[in-house]
Design a protein around this motif. Structure first.
Motif, PDB file in Angstrom:
ATOM      1  N   LEU A  41       2.254  37.745 -40.196  1.00 37.16           N
ATOM      2  CA  LEU A  41       2.300  36.597 -41.099  1.00 37.16           C
ATOM      3  C   LEU A  41       3.712  36.029 -41.200  1.00 37.16           C
ATOM      4  O   LEU A  41       3.906  34.805 -41.194  1.00 37.16           O
ATOM      5  N   VAL A  42       4.714  36.907 -41.296  1.00 34.60           N
ATOM      6  CA  VAL A  42       6.099  36.435 -41.376  1.00 34.60           C
ATOM      7  C   VAL A  42       6.507  35.762 -40.072  1.00 34.60           C
ATOM      8  O   VAL A  42       7.302  34.815 -40.062  1.00 34.60           O
ATOM      9  N   GLY A  43       5.937  36.225 -38.970  1.00 31.96           N
ATOM     10  CA  GLY A  43       6.278  35.664 -37.664  1.00 31.96           C
ATOM     11  C   GLY A  43       5.711  34.289 -37.398  1.00 31.96           C
ATOM     12  O   GLY A  43       6.080  33.641 -36.412  1.00 31.96           O
TER      13      GLY A  43
ATOM     14  N   ARG B  86      -1.314  25.889 -41.650  1.00 31.69           N
ATOM     15  CA  ARG B  86      -2.604  26.141 -40.984  1.00 31.69           C
ATOM     16  C   ARG B  86      -2.581  27.346 -40.046  1.00 31.69           C
ATOM     17  O   ARG B  86      -3.496  28.183 -40.070  1.00 31.69           O
ATOM     18  N   ALA B  87      -1.572  27.458 -39.190  1.00 28.73           N
ATOM     19  CA  ALA B  87      -1.549  28.556 -38.220  1.00 28.73           C
ATOM     20  C   ALA B  87      -1.500  29.910 -38.924  1.00 28.73           C
ATOM     21  O   ALA B  87      -2.184  30.861 -38.524  1.00 28.73           O
ATOM     22  N   CYS B  88      -0.718  30.004 -39.973  1.00 22.37           N
ATOM     23  CA  CYS B  88      -0.641  31.257 -40.725  1.00 22.37           C
ATOM     24  C   CYS B  88      -1.963  31.528 -41.443  1.00 22.37           C
ATOM     25  O   CYS B  88      -2.419  32.678 -41.516  1.00 22.37           O
ATOM     26  N   ALA B  89      -2.584  30.470 -41.954  1.00 16.24           N
ATOM     27  CA  ALA B  89      -3.888  30.623 -42.607  1.00 16.24           C
ATOM     28  C   ALA B  89      -4.932  31.149 -41.627  1.00 16.24           C
ATOM     29  O   ALA B  89      -5.768  31.998 -41.981  1.00 16.24           O
ATOM     30  N   GLU B  90      -4.893  30.674 -40.399  1.00 15.98           N
ATOM     31  CA  GLU B  90      -5.837  31.143 -39.380  1.00 15.98           C
ATOM     32  C   GLU B  90      -5.636  32.632 -39.091  1.00 15.98           C
ATOM     33  O   GLU B  90      -6.603  33.377 -38.904  1.00 15.98           O
ATOM     34  N   GLN B  91      -4.385  33.080 -39.045  1.00 16.43           N
ATOM     35  CA  GLN B  91      -4.110  34.497 -38.826  1.00 16.43           C
ATOM     36  C   GLN B  91      -4.668  35.346 -39.972  1.00 16.43           C
ATOM     37  O   GLN B  91      -5.246  36.415 -39.761  1.00 16.43           O
ATOM     38  N   LEU B  92      -4.487  34.859 -41.187  1.00 12.75           N
ATOM     39  CA  LEU B  92      -5.007  35.568 -42.355  1.00 12.75           C
ATOM     40  C   LEU B  92      -6.540  35.596 -42.320  1.00 12.75           C
ATOM     41  O   LEU B  92      -7.161  36.624 -42.630  1.00 12.75           O
ATOM     42  N   LYS B  93      -7.143  34.509 -41.942  1.00 17.45           N
ATOM     43  CA  LYS B  93      -8.602  34.449 -41.808  1.00 17.45           C
ATOM     44  C   LYS B  93      -9.101  35.464 -40.786  1.00 17.45           C
ATOM     45  O   LYS B  93     -10.105  36.165 -41.005  1.00 17.45           O
ATOM     46  N   THR B  94      -8.386  35.582 -39.679  1.00 15.11           N
ATOM     47  CA  THR B  94      -8.763  36.545 -38.644  1.00 15.11           C
ATOM     48  C   THR B  94      -8.741  37.972 -39.180  1.00 15.11           C
ATOM     49  O   THR B  94      -9.609  38.792 -38.856  1.00 15.11           O
ATOM     50  N   PHE B  95      -7.763  38.289 -40.006  1.00 20.98           N
ATOM     51  CA  PHE B  95      -7.665  39.627 -40.589  1.00 20.98           C
ATOM     52  C   PHE B  95      -8.933  39.957 -41.382  1.00 20.98           C
ATOM     53  O   PHE B  95      -9.494  41.058 -41.256  1.00 20.98           O
ATOM     54  N   PHE B  96      -9.418  39.019 -42.181  1.00 17.39           N
ATOM     55  CA  PHE B  96     -10.633  39.275 -42.965  1.00 17.39           C
ATOM     56  C   PHE B  96     -11.867  39.334 -42.075  1.00 17.39           C
ATOM     57  O   PHE B  96     -12.771  40.144 -42.300  1.00 17.39           O
ATOM     58  N   GLU B  97     -11.916  38.486 -41.049  1.00 21.24           N
ATOM     59  CA  GLU B  97     -13.036  38.534 -40.109  1.00 21.24           C
ATOM     60  C   GLU B  97     -13.108  39.884 -39.419  1.00 21.24           C
ATOM     61  O   GLU B  97     -14.205  40.434 -39.211  1.00 21.24           O
ATOM     62  N   ASN B  98     -11.966  40.438 -39.066  1.00 19.53           N
ATOM     63  CA  ASN B  98     -11.935  41.745 -38.402  1.00 19.53           C
ATOM     64  C   ASN B  98     -12.418  42.871 -39.309  1.00 19.53           C
ATOM     65  O   ASN B  98     -12.728  43.970 -38.836  1.00 19.53           O
ATOM     66  N   HIS B  99     -12.452  42.594 -40.613  1.00 24.02           N
ATOM     67  CA  HIS B  99     -12.967  43.585 -41.568  1.00 24.02           C
ATOM     68  C   HIS B  99     -14.334  43.172 -42.116  1.00 24.02           C
ATOM     69  O   HIS B  99     -14.755  43.649 -43.182  1.00 24.02           O
TER      70      HIS B  99
END
Length: 371
Positions: free
Chosen positions: A24-26, A35-48
């Motif tokens: 996220l920091v990267g 948006r790009a950071c939001a997509e990464q966060l969304k992926t984390f929840f999808e993976n769980h």
């Protein structure tokens, strides 16, 4: 960018939590470009295997058990700080809690947003997937809180409790924030020779602001949290384009303590205006002060003690999304998260990963107790 070393003694869960933070920091996420950071966060929840989506405001929404809503902001202020993980002597690491980092060395994550507020954001996301609590990563907190304001309007019901993510140090619990009123002073006067004694619009602006500062001047020993703090942000003035008048504008902000409302502060400042000048007030955020005896505060005190900490109860002189939530939702809430708030927006922003680990543990325990 350096990878986080998981080592032989670290658990898989701890490694996953650290990896999310570094990712996220990267990803740069200056306000309006989240948006790009939001997509990464969304992926984390999808993976769980969590239900998750990005709403029309750009917020990451992962609803679940509304016994607790975990929320923090995705956006950061501008600033290019190379993202890296370093191992440094413990004495060189800012430690947001009441003690020093353990051991002789500590792993440190550098980067814009590591403290404000991707450390809190990542810890909230990790705690949400481990406990089943609801989660929202909001946008726009650094500018206008548009993300949290959208959530207030969009949600059908309020949660039972809110944990807002901002740096408090791993053993700190933030219970209060001052409010804010912001606006633009506007004045116009007839142009004339500078030898004339009558005030022009620029002098009127200076005089008005001097009166406002005098009104809220206090004894130097009064805590900042309990004062109204007036601050000019920008000023402009001079002859109009047609040369027939003198114009002046001044952008101002006043921080409001819980002992007053924004309406009271506006009424006082407007009382010093002349007929020919005005202030266009365009932002109002009410102050908030929560009781240390709510179920949320009690849960955090117990969770911090479980990690061998001595809980600190904090009041912040700025504002946060907690102000917005508290103005509309009648439920207990606190603000919590890893990091030294003195590093907010600073050129040396960094977060010790040991402190981050402790905060995740505290947050998970407190959330489980509330659920």
């Amino acid at each position: 960018m350096s990878e986080v070393s998981h080592g032989t003694t670290e658990t898989k869960a701890q490694g996953e939590a650290r990896d999310l933070l570094v990712k996220l920091v990267g990803i740069p996420s200056v306000t309006h470009k989240e948006r790009a950071c939001a997509e990464q966060l969304k992926t984390f929840f999808e993976n769980h295997d969590r239900e998750v989506w990005i709403d029309d405001a750009g917020n990451v929404r992962a609803p679940a058990d509304d016994g607790v809503l975990l929320t923090s902001h995705i956006d950061t202020v501008p600033g290019d700080i190379p993202v890296r993980v370093e191992t440094l002597p413990s004495d060189d690491v800012a430690w947001g809690g009441g003690g020093s980092p353990p051991g002789d060395e500590a792993d440190v994550l550098w980067g814009r947003g590591s403290v404000d507020a991707k450390g809190p954001l990542a810890s909230m996301a990790v705690a949400a997937v481990r406990t089943g609590a609801s989660f929202i990563g909001v946008v726009g907190e650094e500018v206008d809180s548009r993300g949290s304001r959208y959530v207030i309007e969009d949600r059908e019901a309020e949660p039972d409790a809110v944990i807002n993510g901002e740096p408090s140090g791993w053993d700190g619990i933030t219970l209060g924030y001052r409010g804010l009123v912001a606006g633009t002073y506007v004045a116009t006067s007839e142009s004339g020779h500078t030898s004339r004694p009558e005030n022009n619009a620029i002098q009127d602006a200076i005089q008005w602001w001097a009166n406002v500062e005098d009104e809220f001047d206090t004894d130097e020993w009064e805590p900042v949290f309990e004062r109204v703090t007036p601050k000019p942000i920008d000023i402009d003035g001079g002859l109009s384009e047609d040369g027939l008048s003198v114009e002046a504008t001044m952008d101002v902000q006043l921080r409001v303590p819980p002992s007053m409302s924004t309406e009271e502060v506006i009424e006082i400042t407007d009382g010093y205006l002349d007929v020919a000048d005005r202030v266009n007030w365009d932002d109002r955020v009410e102050p908030v002060m929560q009781s240390p005896r709510t179920k949320v505060a009690r849960a955090f005190r117990g969770a911090i003690r479980q990690q061998d900490g001595d809980p600190r109860l904090l009041r912040k002189t700025g504002t946060s999304d907690m102000n917005v939530f508290a103005q509309h939702w009648d439920c207990p809430m606190v603000t919590y998260g890893p990091g030294d708030s003195d590093l907010d927006h600073a050129p040396n922003e960094h977060l010790g990963l040991d402190e981050y680990d402790k905060s995740v543990a505290v947050l998970e325990t407190a959330t489980e107790r509330l659920l």
